[in-house]
Design a protein around this motif. Structure first.
Motif, PDB file in Angstrom:
ATOM      1  N   ASP A  50       0.854  -1.061   0.006  1.00  0.00           N
ATOM      2  CA  ASP A  50       0.121   0.023   0.087  1.00  0.00           C
ATOM      3  C   ASP A  50       0.859   1.324   0.067  1.00  0.00           C
ATOM      4  O   ASP A  50       1.892   1.446   0.656  1.00  0.00           O
ATOM      5  CB  ASP A  50      -0.742   0.061   1.294  1.00  0.00           C
ATOM      6  CG  ASP A  50      -1.763   1.120   1.252  1.00  0.00           C
ATOM      7  OD1 ASP A  50      -1.563   2.214   1.460  1.00  0.00           O
ATOM      8  OD2 ASP A  50      -2.963   1.076   0.731  1.00  0.00           O
ATOM      9  N   THR A  53       0.049   3.093   3.662  1.00  0.00           N
ATOM     10  CA  THR A  53       0.405   2.513   4.759  1.00  0.00           C
ATOM     11  C   THR A  53       1.434   1.689   4.835  1.00  0.00           C
ATOM     12  O   THR A  53       2.181   1.093   5.850  1.00  0.00           O
ATOM     13  CB  THR A  53      -0.912   1.706   5.119  1.00  0.00           C
ATOM     14  OG1 THR A  53      -0.919   0.788   4.461  1.00  0.00           O
ATOM     15  CG2 THR A  53      -2.036   2.755   5.140  1.00  0.00           C
ATOM     16  N   GLN A 316     -15.377   8.792   4.705  1.00  0.00           N
ATOM     17  CA  GLN A 316     -14.007   8.401   4.947  1.00  0.00           C
ATOM     18  C   GLN A 316     -13.644   7.999   6.153  1.00  0.00           C
ATOM     19  O   GLN A 316     -12.386   7.146   6.472  1.00  0.00           O
ATOM     20  CB  GLN A 316     -13.148   9.504   4.747  1.00  0.00           C
ATOM     21  CG  GLN A 316     -13.173   9.920   3.237  1.00  0.00           C
ATOM     22  CD  GLN A 316     -11.854   9.958   2.434  1.00  0.00           C
ATOM     23  OE1 GLN A 316     -11.029   9.119   2.738  1.00  0.00           O
ATOM     24  NE2 GLN A 316     -11.643  10.824   1.300  1.00  0.00           N
ATOM     25  N   ASP A 334     -14.658  -2.022   7.049  1.00  0.00           N
ATOM     26  CA  ASP A 334     -14.470  -1.207   5.650  1.00  0.00           C
ATOM     27  C   ASP A 334     -15.281  -0.321   5.624  1.00  0.00           C
ATOM     28  O   ASP A 334     -16.215  -0.095   6.586  1.00  0.00           O
ATOM     29  CB  ASP A 334     -14.469  -2.531   4.655  1.00  0.00           C
ATOM     30  CG  ASP A 334     -15.825  -2.889   4.295  1.00  0.00           C
ATOM     31  OD1 ASP A 334     -16.786  -2.466   4.592  1.00  0.00           O
ATOM     32  OD2 ASP A 334     -15.895  -4.149   4.451  1.00  0.00           O
ATOM     33  N   HIS A 337     -15.349   4.241   1.056  1.00  0.00           N
ATOM     34  CA  HIS A 337     -14.186   4.472   0.161  1.00  0.00           C
ATOM     35  C   HIS A 337     -13.185   3.293   0.003  1.00  0.00           C
ATOM     36  O   HIS A 337     -12.150   3.403  -0.587  1.00  0.00           O
ATOM     37  CB  HIS A 337     -13.348   5.587   0.692  1.00  0.00           C
ATOM     38  CG  HIS A 337     -13.870   6.805   0.774  1.00  0.00           C
ATOM     39  ND1 HIS A 337     -13.805   7.936  -0.236  1.00  0.00           N
ATOM     40  CD2 HIS A 337     -15.127   7.364   1.679  1.00  0.00           C
ATOM     41  CE1 HIS A 337     -14.832   8.772   0.005  1.00  0.00           C
ATOM     42  NE2 HIS A 337     -15.387   8.487   1.076  1.00  0.00           N
ATOM     43  N   HIS A 339     -11.666   1.998   2.384  1.00  0.00           N
ATOM     44  CA  HIS A 339     -10.562   1.857   3.426  1.00  0.00           C
ATOM     45  C   HIS A 339     -10.790   0.479   4.278  1.00  0.00           C
ATOM     46  O   HIS A 339     -11.852   0.243   4.756  1.00  0.00           O
ATOM     47  CB  HIS A 339     -10.358   3.150   4.199  1.00  0.00           C
ATOM     48  CG  HIS A 339     -10.208   4.184   3.580  1.00  0.00           C
ATOM     49  ND1 HIS A 339     -10.167   4.339   2.441  1.00  0.00           N
ATOM     50  CD2 HIS A 339     -10.176   5.521   3.959  1.00  0.00           C
ATOM     51  CE1 HIS A 339      -9.961   5.753   1.814  1.00  0.00           C
ATOM     52  NE2 HIS A 339     -10.292   6.198   2.972  1.00  0.00           N
ATOM     53  N   LEU A 352      -5.461   2.184  10.128  1.00  0.00           N
ATOM     54  CA  LEU A 352      -5.496   1.975   8.870  1.00  0.00           C
ATOM     55  C   LEU A 352      -4.484   0.985   8.182  1.00  0.00           C
ATOM     56  O   LEU A 352      -3.509   1.129   8.249  1.00  0.00           O
ATOM     57  CB  LEU A 352      -5.416   3.020   7.786  1.00  0.00           C
ATOM     58  CG  LEU A 352      -6.697   3.905   8.048  1.00  0.00           C
ATOM     59  CD1 LEU A 352      -6.486   5.258   7.258  1.00  0.00           C
ATOM     60  CD2 LEU A 352      -7.959   3.278   7.408  1.00  0.00           C
ATOM     61  N   LYS A 355      -5.889   1.624   1.831  1.00  0.00           N
ATOM     62  CA  LYS A 355      -6.787   2.530   1.622  1.00  0.00           C
ATOM     63  C   LYS A 355      -7.331   2.651   0.111  1.00  0.00           C
ATOM     64  O   LYS A 355      -6.410   2.004  -0.486  1.00  0.00           O
ATOM     65  CB  LYS A 355      -6.329   3.991   2.158  1.00  0.00           C
ATOM     66  CG  LYS A 355      -5.957   4.248   3.549  1.00  0.00           C
ATOM     67  CD  LYS A 355      -5.459   5.359   3.684  1.00  0.00           C
ATOM     68  CE  LYS A 355      -6.387   6.599   3.382  1.00  0.00           C
ATOM     69  NZ  LYS A 355      -5.829   7.962   3.633  1.00  0.00           N
ATOM     70  N   ASN A 356      -8.370   3.032   0.006  1.00  0.00           N
ATOM     71  CA  ASN A 356      -8.848   3.523  -1.295  1.00  0.00           C
ATOM     72  C   ASN A 356      -8.846   2.361  -2.438  1.00  0.00           C
ATOM     73  O   ASN A 356      -8.594   2.125  -3.389  1.00  0.00           O
ATOM     74  CB  ASN A 356      -7.635   4.467  -2.228  1.00  0.00           C
ATOM     75  CG  ASN A 356      -7.701   5.634  -1.339  1.00  0.00           C
ATOM     76  OD1 ASN A 356      -8.699   6.288  -1.035  1.00  0.00           O
ATOM     77  ND2 ASN A 356      -6.614   6.335  -1.233  1.00  0.00           N
TER      78      ASN A 356
END
Length: 410
Positions: A50, A53, A316, A334, A337, A339, A352, A355-356
């Protein structure tokens, strides 16, 4: 012939009879009506990290078709984690496929001449799957023989046993879930021409059905993964209900839902608890735990809310699906978005993981539906990060085992 000889002969005959009866029972359990060899395709997985992260990611599919994991409250891994099951439309229809993590190969689990199977779940304790096809419940036993040479595909074979057909004028609905003792599958039955729906416990060995509850507007039926006596379902207007199998036809509401309160996407967890998501203000949704015996509800993963918010901003930092790891240490969540957050159950520390993975605002796009591997070291979910729906595995960093990392030091 003396008395001792007669007794010995009778004992021998009795032992033989018991052995034959037991053998017959074992054979009855293992009556496989069909067997086939599966198509095995080369690896297509993508290993990466990621960008924000640093978490290790494995996109097990990168095909241009739509690949999605099983629903977050269903099991998609075999007990030894040699196979992960998912749905794909890459063959021109949505059907069941599998991923072999040791080789990276993709397996088409059904031949062309079969109608597609659905409502699938994977046995927690074996290499078996339970599916519905042509309104009948089936058990599949998967045998995997990995190839010693990368130039040769592995061999995967499936044996099939019909458990039972749905009763006349009914159809199965909702994905199967397995009771904690491996004895039953939960299922829903729709009655043709009626609003009536039944929740049943289906005996895997015999095919016998036991009606646990009858009503309407029933959804999200799930056996507890930890207590063989408990099953939950969603209803209306109160969202959360549960059944104790020792009390037939009695359903109890859980968590008295206030007008306007969001309560959604519950999942069984350890110690007769459920995770769920919800809140009291627009777009607010925390990850919560409820004890079914005391009714005590607490927030374990907080969302956020502020008055100058926009829906995009709030979505978010609020949560939509949550599921607990089998080791009792983690809860995954989850959101809209895509995440993926991991909550440490010891401290409620929310981090986190990645993401995305979902484009916000497109209601037709699949949610991540994050679920856990049996060893509680990774989560699987549907990701759109590569431009279409793929199945992704994200691994928990080993350093998260220490609950006091990254804490404030005066």
């Amino acid at each position: 012939m003396g008395l001792n000889q007669n007794l010995a002969l009778e004992f021998t005959l009795l032992s033989l009879l018991i052995f034959l009866m037991a053998s017959g029972c074992d054979q009855q359990k293992q009556v496989w009506q069909k067997e086939w060899q599966c198509e095995v395709y080369p690896p297509e997985h993508l290993l990466t990290n990621d960008a924000q992260t640093g978490a290790q990611l494995r996109y097990i599919t990168t095909h241009p078709g739509k690949d999605v994991n099983l629903y977050f409250d269903l099991n998609c891994w075999t007990a030894d984690q040699s196979l992960l099951v998912f749905y794909s439309d890459r063959s021109g229809r949505q059907e069941l496929f599998g991923y072999l993590p040791q080789s990276g190969e993709i397996v088409r689990l059904q031949p062309d001449d079969q109608s597609p199977a659905y409502n699938a779940t994977v046995d927690y304790q074996s290499q078996d799957l339970y599916v519905v096809r042509d309104n009948c419940a089936y058990q599949w036993h998967v045998e995997i023989h990995l190839s010693a040479q990368t130039s040769q595909p592995s061999e995967v074979r499936i044996r099939e046993r019909k458990i039972t057909a749905a009763p006349d004028s009914t159809t199965f609905f909702m994905g199967f879930t397995e009771s904690a003792d491996g004895r039953y599958l939960s299922a829903g039955l729709n009655h043709t021409g009626s609003e009536q729906q039944d929740i049943i416990a289906l005996d895997i060995e015999s095919g016998d059905m036991r009606v646990l509850y009858s009503g309407s507007k029933i959804s999200h039926v799930q056996f507890s993964k930890y207590n063989p006596n408990l099953l939950r379902f969603s209803h209306s207007p109160q969202r959360m209900w549960y059944i104790d199998l020792r009390e037939a036809q009695i359903a109890r509401p859980l968590h008295q839902q206030e007008p306007g309160e969001l309560v959604t996407h519950e999942d069984w967890w350890i110690d007769d608890q459920m995770t769920f998501c919800g809140g009291y203000r627009e777009e607010e949704s925390h990850v919560k735990l409820i004890d079914i015996h005391s009714g005590l509800t607490r927030i374990i993963g907080a969302g956020s809310w502020w008055p100058e918010k926009t829906p995009r901003e709030l979505s978010q930092v609020n949560w939509w699906h949550a599921s607990g790891a089998r080791d009792g240490r983690w809860v995954a969540a989850d959101n809209w978005h895509g995440h993926i957050a991991i909550i440490d159950a010891r401290t409620s520390h929310l981090r986190l993981l990645t993401k995305n993975h979902r484009p916000y605002g497109n209601v037709g796009v699949e949610h991540p539906h994050v679920g856990w591997a049996p060893d509680s070291k990774s989560v699987e979910f549907t990701s759109h990060a590569l431009g279409n729906a793929n199945v992704c595995i994200a691994y928990l960093p080993k350093e998260w085992d220490d609950p006091f990392i990254n804490t404030y030091q005066p």
